[in-house]
Structures are given as structure tokens and as C-alpha cells.
Design an enzyme around this catalytic site. Structure first.
Site, PDB file in Angstrom:
ATOM      1  CE  LYS A  22      50.647  43.901  36.221  1.00 58.07           C
ATOM      2  NZ  LYS A  22      49.537  44.461  36.998  1.00 58.07           N
ATOM      3  CG  ASN A  23      50.879  42.824  40.459  1.00 54.77           C
ATOM      4  OD1 ASN A  23      50.637  43.688  39.599  1.00 54.77           O
ATOM      5  ND2 ASN A  23      50.257  41.652  40.489  1.00 54.77           N
ATOM      6  CB  CYS A 116      38.460  45.259  35.241  1.00 53.71           C
ATOM      7  SG  CYS A 116      39.100  43.881  36.120  1.00 53.71           S
ATOM      8  NE  ARG A 121      40.628  43.432  40.048  1.00 54.40           N
ATOM      9  CZ  ARG A 121      41.849  43.437  39.517  1.00 54.40           C
ATOM     10  NH1 ARG A 121      42.003  43.530  38.237  1.00 54.40           N
ATOM     11  NH2 ARG A 121      42.915  43.355  40.298  1.00 54.40           N
ATOM     12  CG  ASP A 307      47.786  37.719  38.761  1.00 51.78           C
ATOM     13  OD1 ASP A 307      46.562  37.849  38.564  1.00 51.78           O
ATOM     14  OD2 ASP A 307      48.478  38.595  39.313  1.00 51.78           O
ATOM     15  NE  ARG A 399      46.831  46.897  32.437  1.00 50.93           N
ATOM     16  CZ  ARG A 399      46.164  46.024  33.190  1.00 50.93           C
ATOM     17  NH1 ARG A 399      45.245  45.266  32.662  1.00 50.93           N
ATOM     18  NH2 ARG A 399      46.389  45.927  34.461  1.00 50.93           N
TER      19      ARG A 399
HETATM   20  C1  UD1 Z   1      46.305  42.174  43.060  1.00 54.41           C
HETATM   21  C2  UD1 Z   1      47.126  42.055  41.795  1.00 54.41           C
HETATM   22  C3  UD1 Z   1      46.446  41.095  40.823  1.00 54.41           C
HETATM   23  C4  UD1 Z   1      46.168  39.766  41.491  1.00 54.41           C
HETATM   24  C5  UD1 Z   1      45.407  39.942  42.791  1.00 54.41           C
HETATM   25  C6  UD1 Z   1      45.227  38.659  43.580  1.00 54.41           C
HETATM   26  C7  UD1 Z   1      48.133  44.249  41.633  1.00 54.41           C
HETATM   27  C8  UD1 Z   1      48.239  45.546  40.912  1.00 54.41           C
HETATM   28  N1  UD1 Z   1      47.221  43.374  41.187  1.00 54.41           N
HETATM   29  O1  UD1 Z   1      45.048  42.737  42.708  1.00 54.41           O
HETATM   30  O2  UD1 Z   1      47.335  40.922  39.721  1.00 54.41           O
HETATM   31  O3  UD1 Z   1      45.386  38.963  40.621  1.00 54.41           O
HETATM   32  O4  UD1 Z   1      46.130  40.866  43.652  1.00 54.41           O
HETATM   33  O5  UD1 Z   1      46.450  38.090  43.865  1.00 54.41           O
HETATM   34  O6  UD1 Z   1      48.880  43.991  42.554  1.00 54.41           O
HETATM   35  N2  UD1 Z   1      38.236  42.697  47.068  1.00 54.41           N
HETATM   36  C9  UD1 Z   1      37.105  43.236  47.637  1.00 54.41           C
HETATM   37  N3  UD1 Z   1      37.179  44.521  48.099  1.00 54.41           N
HETATM   38  C10 UD1 Z   1      38.331  45.270  48.036  1.00 54.41           C
HETATM   39  C11 UD1 Z   1      39.474  44.695  47.463  1.00 54.41           C
HETATM   40  C12 UD1 Z   1      39.405  43.405  46.978  1.00 54.41           C
HETATM   41  O7  UD1 Z   1      36.060  42.602  47.727  1.00 54.41           O
HETATM   42  O8  UD1 Z   1      38.327  46.420  48.484  1.00 54.41           O
HETATM   43  C13 UD1 Z   1      38.182  41.328  46.535  1.00 54.41           C
HETATM   44  C14 UD1 Z   1      38.507  41.269  45.052  1.00 54.41           C
HETATM   45  O9  UD1 Z   1      37.365  41.550  44.275  1.00 54.41           O
HETATM   46  C15 UD1 Z   1      38.992  39.840  44.892  1.00 54.41           C
HETATM   47  C16 UD1 Z   1      39.720  39.600  46.215  1.00 54.41           C
HETATM   48  O10 UD1 Z   1      39.209  40.565  47.136  1.00 54.41           O
HETATM   49  O11 UD1 Z   1      37.889  38.980  44.807  1.00 54.41           O
HETATM   50  C17 UD1 Z   1      41.212  39.731  46.154  1.00 54.41           C
HETATM   51  O12 UD1 Z   1      41.556  40.952  45.545  1.00 54.41           O
HETATM   52  P1  UD1 Z   1      42.906  41.717  45.868  1.00 54.41           P
HETATM   53  O13 UD1 Z   1      43.850  40.806  46.578  1.00 54.41           O
HETATM   54  O14 UD1 Z   1      42.582  43.016  46.499  1.00 54.41           O
HETATM   55  O15 UD1 Z   1      43.473  41.986  44.400  1.00 54.41           O
HETATM   56  P2  UD1 Z   1      44.104  43.322  43.845  1.00 54.41           P
HETATM   57  O16 UD1 Z   1      44.944  43.964  44.889  1.00 54.41           O
HETATM   58  O17 UD1 Z   1      43.066  44.116  43.156  1.00 54.41           O
END
Ligand code: UD1
Length: 420
Positions: A22-23, A116, A121, A307, A399
Site C-alpha cells: 500500500k505504502n 488522525c 501528523r 506499523d 484501507r
Molecule cells: C508513512 C506510512 C505509515 C508509517 C510511517 C512511518 C504511508 C502512506 N504511511 O507515514 O504507514 O507508519 O510512514 O513508517 O506511507 N512528521 C513531522 N512532519 C512532517 C512529516 C512527518 O513532524 O512533515 C513526523 C510524524 O508526525 C512522525 C514522524 O515524522 O512522528 C514520521 O512520520 P513519516 O515517516 O512522515 O510518516 P508518514 O509518511 O506520514
């Protein structure tokens, strides 16, 4: 709304096939907007989130055919530049169109995704990265309004308080694919899904190196070619089935997966006493032996993935001894703990750490799923609980898992889907 009804106590056996990731699928579908060439994607999982991403790119102008896990996309022209709230609220990953639209038509208007269930996030790192490439971005009336005259390659640092970001790394990589000059993302996330997006972009004619390390180099290129690309297997789905074998003390074969992507998960299973045989594209998991407690530290790849944390919490709740799970990625990701406790689990949450005292058995209960992976954890607990478990609000699970209950039923579980 739909729910699962599970009769616990059945052993699992046989083979399960793993779907595409999915990701990977979500950002790769968004990245297809970069080009007016024909894109054929294979091994695309048929999930609600994938359907939502397809709806979004169709809204933006893509012609799409989705059949039997093959997705054909042709975006000869971008017709709209907005990702409306109604779509983004269903799926945060909608923000991946931001990078693609900025690169292709130099403007985008994407609804802010909001919080969420697993905690705040933010998307500040996405915005910071795209600004570094020369995008002007302002947040107004709940939308991210972005435009640029030209994206220019640059050194991009998008490390946040929790370390690297998968989403921001991918969004910047997509935007930089067509920027003028060279972009270096450092430190970059090195999850397998980041590598998959980079490999897809390279197959399309772009020039990305260093994927899988903390330093990704993107040499901007304006031309692309028709592409056919098959996405990687879903390591979290595979890990969830491995945990299902362990929690039910069963032996199953997990087919069509990539064992290398599952190293931290399989190592942890072996550490607690599960026997794992790793093949080239399959894993045999024997959860039949006596298991013992462990400590899990959740972190970025190649560490133990956030995850998989909820599914392991369910597993450890019936493993003798005291285990701990420390979650360092998301702030509020222990939602499953309260529901597991209603089944008899002994779990205490202390800040970012859950302390789990293994109990002899769980009892069936009525449960409420709160997010995608928590839902999977509750189903796993239901498989081993004494009596009947009802897991409500399974739209979260739909999802991210394709035909979850059908796959479990084929393995011998007693689980059915019904309307609430
Ligand atoms: C992706 C995955 C999710 C997985 C996560 C961590 C998808 C669609 N989802 O989520 O399943 O759990 O990676 O492996 O691929 N953060 C910030 N600012 C930002 C972006 C992130 O502070 O702009 C923080 C987040 O709140 C979190 C951390 O960074 O604490 C890691 O998040 P991130 O790796 O970005 O996760 P996602 O890409 O949202």
C-alpha cells in the site's frame, strides 16, 4: 458499517499470498501525474486507500483502468490542481499529489489533512522540502496553496524531531525529479517503499541514486518514457500474517513476500521463540514452540516498524513474562491497548512505553477498531481469544489489508464479515 465476528481458538495452516505494498502504491500512483506518457503499474493492491488515490488522480485529469491488480494510467493533461477536503480527509497520503502537481504544472491546492487517531501528523517537513526547491507555499482556509515559476535542485534537510520522514522524502523526491539541477535529500528516509518510488521514477526515465541510504541524489530531467512497473510486496501485511501464526501457535507459509524487508520483524519473532524459515520470496513461520517475553524499540527502517507495533502488542499480551514496547515514531499509537485490556490483557502505558505482562488467555469481547494497524491487532487477538470477538469499525482495516478475512479463513480461522 461492517464488523468482523471471530470464533477464537482455531489453529492456522496452509499458505497465504501477500499483496503489493500500500505504502508504495499510493505515492507511485501520485507520481504517475509527473508524466503524459503511459504508466502501467502491476501488483497494485485493491484497497480502499488505493481506490481513493485513483479517485483523486482522476479528478486531476488522469484516465485510469484498474483491473486484476494492474493499473493503467494516462494523464495527457492535468485538468485540475486541487485535492479537495472530501478526498484528503479519507486518506492523508493524498498529499503526495502536491509534489507531482508542482513539478508538472507548477501549482497545486491541497486540503490540509488534519490530525488522525495515532496522534498529530504535521506536514511541515513536506512544506519545508518543497520550499527549499523554490515553491511558494501558503496555508489558507484549510488548504496548502503552492506555486512556483520553476523548481530548482537544492540540498534538502527534512529531518524532524522524530527523525527522517517517509512521506516528506518521497514528496520531495517526486517534485525534484523534474527540477532544474541536482537535489540531495539528506538525511533521507530509507524505507523499502522510498526505494520503490525511486525505482519507479528511474524506470520512467528520471535519475535518482542513493535510495535505500540516508542520502538520495536526484538529477532533474524533463523527459520521461512509457513505463511498466511492478511494485514490491507489502511487508506489513506479511508481518501481520507472521504475527497471526505466532499468536495462534500455528505454522503457515507466507508466499510472494520479500523476507529481506522483514528482517527486524522476523528477528524479533525468532528472539521470542518462533521458528522462521526464510526463502527467496516466502517465509515459513512456526509459532508452535514456547514463547518468551521481549523488549521492542520502534524506530525507522531498518529498525522495528511502527506499523507492526500493535500486532506485536497483541502477540506479547499472551506470551509469559514482562515485555515492553517503546514507540518513538507516533505519539498516540497505543489505542489498541485499551481494547486488548478489555479482553483480559495486562498492559500499562507509561508515556511512550507499554509494559505488557503476559496472561494465560484472552477472552472474546466486543471491540472498537481505532486505526488501521490497531484493527489488525484486535483481529489477531480475536483469533486466539476464548469465545466470540466482534471487531467493529473495520473500515479502518479495509484501507490497508486486501481480503483480510478471506485470507485468514483460507488458513483455517473462523472469521466472518457482517453488517453492524
Ligand atoms: C508513512 C506510512 C505509515 C508509517 C510511517 C512511518 C504511508 C502512506 N504511511 O507515514 O504507514 O507508519 O510512514 O513508517 O506511507 N512528521 C513531522 N512532519 C512532517 C512529516 C512527518 O513532524 O512533515 C513526523 C510524524 O508526525 C512522525 C514522524 O515524522 O512522528 C514520521 O512520520 P513519516 O515517516 O512522515 O510518516 P508518514 O509518511 O506520514
Amino acid at each position: 458499517m461492517q464488523q468482523f465476528v471471530i470464533e477464537g481458538g482455531k489453529k492456522l495452516s496452509g499458505e497465504v499470498k501477500i499483496a503489493g505494498a500500500k505504502n508504495s502504491a499510493l505515492p507511485i500512483i501520485a507520481a504517475s501525474l509527473l508524466t503524459d506518457k503511459k504508466v502501467v503499474l502491476e501488483n497494485i493492491p485493491d484497497l480502499i486507500d488505493v481506490r481513493t488515490m485513483i479517485e483523486l488522480i482522476q479528478h486531476l485529469g488522469a484516465d485510469v483502468i484498474f483491473n486484476h491488480h494492474v493499473l493503467k494510467i494516462h494523464t495527457s493533461k492535468i485538468k485540475k490542481i486541487d485535492a479537495p477536503y472530501d478526498i484528503v480527509r479519507k486518506m492523508r497520503a493524498s498529499y503526495y499529489v502536491l509534489g507531482a502537481l508542482l513539478a508538472r504544472v507548477k501549482k497545486a491546492k491541497v486540503s490540509l489533512p488534519g490530525g488522525c487517531a495515532i496522534g498529530p501528523r504535521p506536514i511541515d517537513l513536506h512544506i519545508k522540502g518543497l520550499r527549499t526547491l523554490g515553491a511558494s507555499i501558503e496555508i489558507k482556509d484549510g488548504f496548502i496553496n503552492a506555486h512556483t515559476r520553476k523548481l530548482l535542485g537544492h540540498e534538502v534537510n527534512i529531518e524532524g524531531p522524530k527523525g527522517t520522514s517517509v512521506g516528506a522524502t518521497i514528496n520531495v523526491m517526486i517534485a525534484a525529479a523534474q527540477a532544474k539541477g541536482e537535489t540531495i535529500i539528506s538525511p533521507a528516509a530509507c524505507e523499502p517503499e522510498v526505494i520503490d518510488v525511486a525505482n519507479f521514477l528511474n524506470a520512467t526515465g528520471f535519475d535518482i541514486t542513493g535510495q535505500g541510504t540516508h542520502r538520495i541524489t536526484i538529477k532533474g530531467k524533463s523527459s520521461a518514457t512509457d513505463v511498466k512497473y511492478s511494485i514490491i510486496p507489502d511487508r506489513i501485511e506479511a508481518g501481520t500474517f507472521a504475527a497471526a501464526a505466532a499468536i495462534t501457535r500455528s505454522s503457515i507459509t507466507i508466499q510472494d513476500c520479500c523476507p529481506d524487508h522483514l528482517t527486524s520483524i522476523l528477528d524479533k519473532l525468532e528472539e521470542i521463540g518462533v521458528m522462521v524459515e526464510r526463502g527467496e520470496d516466502n517465509i515459513v513461520v512456526h509459532g508452535t514452540r514456547r514463547l518468551h517475553a521481549t523488549n521492542i524499540f520502534v524506530t525507522t527502517y531498518p529498525g522495528f516498524p511502527t506499523d507492526m507495533q500493535a500486532q506485536f502488542m497483541a502477540l506479547l499480551s499472551i506470551v509469559p513474562g514482562t515485555s515492553t514496547v517503546k514507540e518513538t515514531i507516533f505519539e498516540n499509537r497505543f489505542m489498541q491497548a485499551l481494547e486488548l485490556m478489555r479482553m483480559g490483557a495486562d498492559i500499562t502505558i507509561e508515556g511512550d512505553t507499554a509494559v505488557i505482562n503476559g496472561v494465560n488467555k484472552l477472552s472474546g469481547a466486543y471491540l472498537m477498531a481505532s486505526d488501521l494497524r490497531a484493527s489488525a491487532a484486535l483481529v489477531l487477538a480475536g483469533l486466539v481469544a476464548k469465545g466470540k470477538t466482534v471487531v467493529r469499525r473495520i473500515y479502518h482495516l479495509d484501507r490497508g489489508y486486501e481480503k483480510f478475512e478471506t485470507k485468514l479463513r483460507r488458513l483455517g480461522a473462523k472469521i466472518k464479515r457482517q453488517s453492524e
